[in-house]
Design a protein around this motif. Structure first.
Motif, PDB file in Angstrom:
ATOM      1  N   GLU A 145      26.077  43.180 108.828  1.00 25.13           N
ATOM      2  CA  GLU A 145      26.530  43.540 107.491  1.00 25.13           C
ATOM      3  C   GLU A 145      27.463  42.463 106.947  1.00 25.13           C
ATOM      4  OE1 GLU A 145      26.608  48.402 107.254  1.00 25.13           O
ATOM      5  OE2 GLU A 145      28.421  47.368 107.981  1.00 25.13           O
ATOM      6  N   VAL A 146      27.434  42.283 105.608  1.00 28.66           N
ATOM      7  CA  VAL A 146      28.348  41.363 104.942  1.00 28.66           C
ATOM      8  C   VAL A 146      29.033  42.094 103.794  1.00 28.66           C
ATOM      9  CG1 VAL A 146      27.037  39.287 105.531  1.00 28.66           C
ATOM     10  CG2 VAL A 146      26.561  40.472 103.391  1.00 28.66           C
ATOM     11  N   LEU A 147      30.206  41.625 103.455  1.00 27.11           N
ATOM     12  CA  LEU A 147      30.917  42.103 102.269  1.00 27.11           C
ATOM     13  C   LEU A 147      30.674  41.086 101.168  1.00 27.11           C
ATOM     14  CD1 LEU A 147      32.987  43.970 100.828  1.00 27.11           C
ATOM     15  CD2 LEU A 147      34.794  42.507 101.792  1.00 27.11           C
ATOM     16  N   VAL A 148      30.208  41.554 100.011  1.00 23.77           N
ATOM     17  CA  VAL A 148      29.853  40.671  98.903  1.00 23.77           C
ATOM     18  C   VAL A 148      30.834  40.896  97.758  1.00 23.77           C
ATOM     19  CG1 VAL A 148      28.020  39.909  97.352  1.00 23.77           C
ATOM     20  CG2 VAL A 148      27.441  40.934  99.571  1.00 23.77           C
ATOM     21  N   VAL A 149      31.462  39.818  97.284  1.00 24.03           N
ATOM     22  CA  VAL A 149      32.402  39.875  96.164  1.00 24.03           C
ATOM     23  C   VAL A 149      31.967  38.834  95.136  1.00 24.03           C
ATOM     24  CG1 VAL A 149      34.815  39.675  95.439  1.00 24.03           C
ATOM     25  CG2 VAL A 149      34.268  40.516  97.734  1.00 24.03           C
ATOM     26  N   GLY A 150      31.821  39.227  93.881  1.00 27.78           N
ATOM     27  CA  GLY A 150      31.480  38.280  92.826  1.00 27.78           C
ATOM     28  C   GLY A 150      32.565  37.237  92.659  1.00 27.78           C
ATOM     29  N   SER A 151      32.190  36.010  92.294  1.00 28.50           N
ATOM     30  CA  SER A 151      33.166  34.925  92.214  1.00 28.50           C
ATOM     31  C   SER A 151      34.219  35.190  91.147  1.00 28.50           C
ATOM     32  CB  SER A 151      32.469  33.592  91.952  1.00 28.50           C
ATOM     33  OG  SER A 151      31.671  33.661  90.775  1.00 28.50           O
ATOM     34  N   ALA A 152      33.835  35.800  90.014  1.00 29.09           N
ATOM     35  CA  ALA A 152      34.826  36.110  88.969  1.00 29.09           C
ATOM     36  C   ALA A 152      35.829  37.145  89.477  1.00 29.09           C
ATOM     37  CB  ALA A 152      34.125  36.611  87.713  1.00 29.09           C
ATOM     38  N   ALA A 153      35.317  38.181  90.159  1.00 35.11           N
ATOM     39  CA  ALA A 153      36.216  39.198  90.728  1.00 35.11           C
ATOM     40  C   ALA A 153      37.110  38.592  91.807  1.00 35.11           C
ATOM     41  CB  ALA A 153      35.397  40.356  91.306  1.00 35.11           C
ATOM     42  N   LEU A 154      36.567  37.644  92.564  1.00 31.89           N
ATOM     43  CA  LEU A 154      37.355  36.983  93.598  1.00 31.89           C
ATOM     44  C   LEU A 154      38.517  36.212  92.983  1.00 31.89           C
ATOM     45  CD1 LEU A 154      37.698  36.092  96.600  1.00 31.89           C
ATOM     46  CD2 LEU A 154      36.262  34.116  96.022  1.00 31.89           C
ATOM     47  N   ARG A 155      38.243  35.433  91.926  1.00 31.12           N
ATOM     48  CA  ARG A 155      39.309  34.658  91.284  1.00 31.12           C
ATOM     49  C   ARG A 155      40.405  35.581  90.747  1.00 31.12           C
ATOM     50  NH1 ARG A 155      34.855  31.322  89.684  1.00 31.12           N
ATOM     51  NH2 ARG A 155      34.571  32.546  87.784  1.00 31.12           N
ATOM     52  N   ASP A 156      39.996  36.699  90.160  1.00 30.67           N
ATOM     53  CA  ASP A 156      40.979  37.646  89.631  1.00 30.67           C
ATOM     54  C   ASP A 156      41.805  38.264  90.768  1.00 30.67           C
ATOM     55  OD1 ASP A 156      42.053  39.340  87.392  1.00 30.67           O
ATOM     56  OD2 ASP A 156      41.198  40.927  88.627  1.00 30.67           O
ATOM     57  N   LEU A 157      41.137  38.612  91.855  1.00 29.20           N
ATOM     58  CA  LEU A 157      41.832  39.218  92.988  1.00 29.20           C
ATOM     59  C   LEU A 157      42.830  38.260  93.610  1.00 29.20           C
ATOM     60  CD1 LEU A 157      42.062  41.580  95.074  1.00 29.20           C
ATOM     61  CD2 LEU A 157      40.328  40.367  96.409  1.00 29.20           C
ATOM     62  N   LEU A 158      42.433  37.006  93.737  1.00 26.74           N
ATOM     63  CA  LEU A 158      43.292  36.034  94.398  1.00 26.74           C
ATOM     64  C   LEU A 158      44.566  35.763  93.595  1.00 26.74           C
ATOM     65  CD1 LEU A 158      40.750  33.479  95.877  1.00 26.74           C
ATOM     66  CD2 LEU A 158      41.642  35.599  96.827  1.00 26.74           C
ATOM     67  N   SER A 159      44.503  35.962  92.276  1.00 25.95           N
ATOM     68  CA  SER A 159      45.704  35.801  91.472  1.00 25.95           C
ATOM     69  C   SER A 159      46.694  36.924  91.739  1.00 25.95           C
ATOM     70  CB  SER A 159      45.350  35.766  89.982  1.00 25.95           C
ATOM     71  OG  SER A 159      44.867  37.025  89.550  1.00 25.95           O
ATOM     72  N   ARG A 160      46.184  38.087  92.181  1.00 24.97           N
ATOM     73  CA  ARG A 160      47.053  39.228  92.470  1.00 24.97           C
ATOM     74  C   ARG A 160      47.465  39.284  93.941  1.00 24.97           C
ATOM     75  NH1 ARG A 160      44.017  43.348  92.225  1.00 24.97           N
ATOM     76  NH2 ARG A 160      42.020  42.584  91.433  1.00 24.97           N
ATOM     77  N   GLU A 161      46.776  38.529  94.769  1.00 25.00           N
ATOM     78  CA  GLU A 161      47.062  38.510  96.204  1.00 25.00           C
ATOM     79  C   GLU A 161      47.265  37.062  96.654  1.00 25.00           C
ATOM     80  OE1 GLU A 161      47.528  41.077  98.060  1.00 25.00           O
ATOM     81  OE2 GLU A 161      46.838  42.671  96.710  1.00 25.00           O
ATOM     82  N   PRO A 162      48.418  36.474  96.320  1.00 24.51           N
ATOM     83  CA  PRO A 162      48.600  35.036  96.567  1.00 24.51           C
ATOM     84  C   PRO A 162      48.506  34.636  98.035  1.00 24.51           C
ATOM     85  CG  PRO A 162      50.674  36.098  95.946  1.00 24.51           C
ATOM     86  CD  PRO A 162      49.587  37.087  95.688  1.00 24.51           C
ATOM     87  N   ALA A 163      48.935  35.482  98.953  1.00 24.91           N
ATOM     88  CA  ALA A 163      48.861  35.112 100.380  1.00 24.91           C
ATOM     89  C   ALA A 163      47.411  34.971 100.822  1.00 24.91           C
ATOM     90  CB  ALA A 163      49.582  36.155 101.226  1.00 24.91           C
ATOM     91  N   LEU A 164      46.589  35.948 100.444  1.00 21.69           N
ATOM     92  CA  LEU A 164      45.166  35.869 100.775  1.00 21.69           C
ATOM     93  C   LEU A 164      44.513  34.712 100.033  1.00 21.69           C
ATOM     94  CD1 LEU A 164      42.572  36.951 102.032  1.00 21.69           C
ATOM     95  CD2 LEU A 164      42.442  38.630 100.175  1.00 21.69           C
ATOM     96  N   GLY A 165      44.917  34.543  98.772  1.00 24.65           N
ATOM     97  CA  GLY A 165      44.347  33.449  97.993  1.00 24.65           C
ATOM     98  C   GLY A 165      44.610  32.099  98.603  1.00 24.65           C
ATOM     99  N   ASP A 166      45.798  31.914  99.165  1.00 26.24           N
ATOM    100  CA  ASP A 166      46.120  30.624  99.763  1.00 26.24           C
ATOM    101  C   ASP A 166      45.285  30.361 101.010  1.00 26.24           C
ATOM    102  OD1 ASP A 166      47.955  28.255  99.606  1.00 26.24           O
ATOM    103  OD2 ASP A 166      48.477  28.941 101.621  1.00 26.24           O
TER     104      ASP A 166
END
Length: 558
Positions: free
Chosen positions: A102-123
């Motif tokens: 199994e894989v977890l699939v996240v759209g790239s636009a949703a990923l960019r938005d999420l990473l702005s709210r989760e800076p540690a994960l984004g880094d």
């Protein structure tokens, strides 16, 4: 496909995500079962989804034409992709399920938005993606450029790929024994070169930079009827800072650059005095981080797009493009910077791209590893290049025309250079000739006091000898200073009454002789030639643009 082996994490390029990090990503993604042999993304196609392996394994493979080679193998808790996922580029490799799971699939636009709210994960993700891009470059993965080293178009394509930090490899017709066989297989005659082989099968015959950029996904189409709040011309540190701050403040923002993001700073191997990066950061990484930021806030970055002129109509500024198009905006930030001057000596022009370089990044350095090299210049860029090249070169000759380094180089660089056992500083020294057969082999240098000449063994010459402002495209629209830079604020000596009287004010601090047209960074008269100051000016220009926007009113869509 060859037998895969597990990918070892190198410098956090292939980290394992924690359960908590996967839970955060799950909030904007979906779990999908996958079967053996299923392709999750295919090289040469847009990379629009982010994948985390939950169970099973996924092989990342490169298409070599007659077979696929495994580059990486990802197991549970690892994630796929590289920088192109965040920058909207096409994939340089394919991902094939090796064992089902199994894989977890996240759209790239949703990923960019999420990473702005989760800076540690984004880094974690951004750092891994930047390292993976660098590793792809070092491994020679990506599209192929086949052509003669003596062809100007071959050198143009190589420079474009290097400046844009695109994974590629070069097959030299004169040296690469596989080049002719590859051309025969593709049905291409040697006289038709240079060609770009896109993922093993598609052949682009001598493509323009614009054509190659479209294939890769660098360009975004700008609707000509739109009137933007802000157009930034030049994507160096100052221009990218203006893009980030402008877009984050809600201004509709378009960024144009004729060559690549990063500007002159993008050619630097290591910037060590930029605030917030105590271990230093390469110019390319700084640019890529800024591009991801600007894109996340909604700025449109269009590379390569060359500005060819500027005029004002109905209270707006119209930027004319070299391809005949136009972009209209209420505010324009000119951040076109400066270009390194060409060295004039016999042999220099002949060997440009064959050992004479005007940048010192991974792309140029890989051609002369373990060889003695020379660097010309006495500024920070030359010092950074010498230190970078000395990591692998047995001897680096730093050739300085003046009598000391203190005049134009930062103290921290001087101290490191003086202590380095493989760097020899030669003051009062100028290059008189570059010699060699098919590549640079030696230099003739002279002491500019005694005229005494000497031959130095060097397999490459890196040139950083001052710069001239990139203002020719705007010279007909606004007054320049005597050196060709753009005066701003109180330094603007001549203003046009018809333009300024209705505003009842003088030019603002970074404003040129045209209302709503600002200059930042190296292109501005009197600027401090440092990355940090350019970034600060880019941010400040957005604040001033807001003042002008309030005077001019909202843009009108025609």
């Amino acid at each position: 496909m060859s037998t895969p082996t597990p990918t070892v994490d190198v410098h956090s390029a292939y980290p394992s995500l924690t359960d908590d990090q996967i839970a955060i990503l799950s909030s904007c993604g979906r779990v999908q079962p996958v079967r053996a042999g299923q392709r999750l993304f295919r090289e040469g196609e847009p990379s629009e989804e982010f994948f985390v392996v939950l169970s099973g394994t996924v092989a990342v493979v490169e298409d070599l034409g007659d077979h696929e080679q495994v580059v990486q193998l990802h197991g549970p808790h690892s994630f796929l992709g590289e920088l192109g996922v965040l920058e909207g580029q096409t994939a340089f490799l394919s991902a094939v399920v090796n064992t089902p799971g199994e894989v977890l699939v996240v759209g790239s636009a949703a990923l960019r938005d999420l990473l702005s709210r989760e800076p540690a994960l984004g880094d974690v993700i951004l750092r891994a993606y930047l390292l993976r891009r660098t590793m792809l470059a070092g491994a020679g993965t990506g599209f192929r450029i086949i052509g003669s080293a003596f062809s100007p178009d071959t050198r143009r394509l190589l420079e474009f790929a290097a400046r844009n930090r695109l994974p590629h490899r070069w097959a030299d017709l004169e040296r690469d024994t596989e080049a002719e066989a590859l051309l025969t297989r593709l049905g291409v005659a040697p006289q038709e070169t240079p060609v770009v082989v896109w993922h093993g099968h598609r052949v682009l015959r001598n493509p323009s930079n614009v054509e190659l950029a479209r294939v890769i996904g660098l360009r975004t189409e700008i609707a000509p009827q739109d009137v933007c709040d802000l157009v930034v011309v030049g994507a160096g540190p100052g221009g990218l800072a203006a893009a980030v701050y402008g877009a984050s403040e809600g201004l509709s923002t378009v960024v144009l650059d004729a060559v690549a993001t990063g500007g002159q700073a993008g050619t630097s191997s290591r910037i060590e005095n930029y605030l917030g990066f105590p271990a230093g950061i390469s110019g390319g990484e700084l640019a890529d981080r800024a591009v991801v930021q600007a894109d996340r806030f909604g700025a449109r970055i269009d590379v390569p797009t060359e500005a060819a002129g500027l005029e004002q109509r109905d209270g707006n500024s119209v930027v004319r493009l070299a391809d005949g198009g136009t972009v209209t905006a209420t505010n324009v930030v000119v951040a076109t910077g400066a270009r390194y001057r060409r060295l004039t000596a016999p042999g220099v022009e002949r060997f440009e791209g064959l050992g004479v370089h005007y940048a010192a990044t991974l792309w140029e350095a890989r051609t002369c590893r373990l060889d003695p090299v020379a660097v010309v210049g006495g500024g920070n860029s030359a010092g950074q290049a010498a230190l970078f090249l000395a990591r692998e070169s047995p001897a680096v000759h730093l050739l300085v025309r003046g009598g000391d380094l203190e005049h134009s180089m930062s103290r921290y660089l001087i101290d490191r250079i003086e202590r380095h056992p493989r760097i020899q500083v030669r003051l009062h020294t100028e290059v008189r000739e570059v010699a060699g057969e098919d590549q640079v082999e030696s230099l003739v240098v002279a002491d500019n006091r005694t005229r005494e000449q000497q031959v130095l063994t060097a397999r490459a010459l890196f040139v950083f000898i001052g710069a001239r402002p990139a203002t020719s495209w705007i010279a007909d629209a606004v007054t320049l200073d005597r050196r060709g830079f753009l005066p701003t604020g109180q330094d603007v000596a001549v203003v046009t009454a018809d333009l300024w009287n209705p505003l009842a004010r003088a030019p603002l601090a970074l404003e040129t002789g045209l209302p709503g047209v600002f200059a930042v960074g190296d292109v501005r008269s009197g600027s401090v030639k440092r990355v940090a100051s350019a970034v600060g000016e880019g941010a400040m220009a957005v604040r001033l643009a807001y003042e002008h926007l309030a005077e001019a009113g909202p843009p009108v869509v025609r």
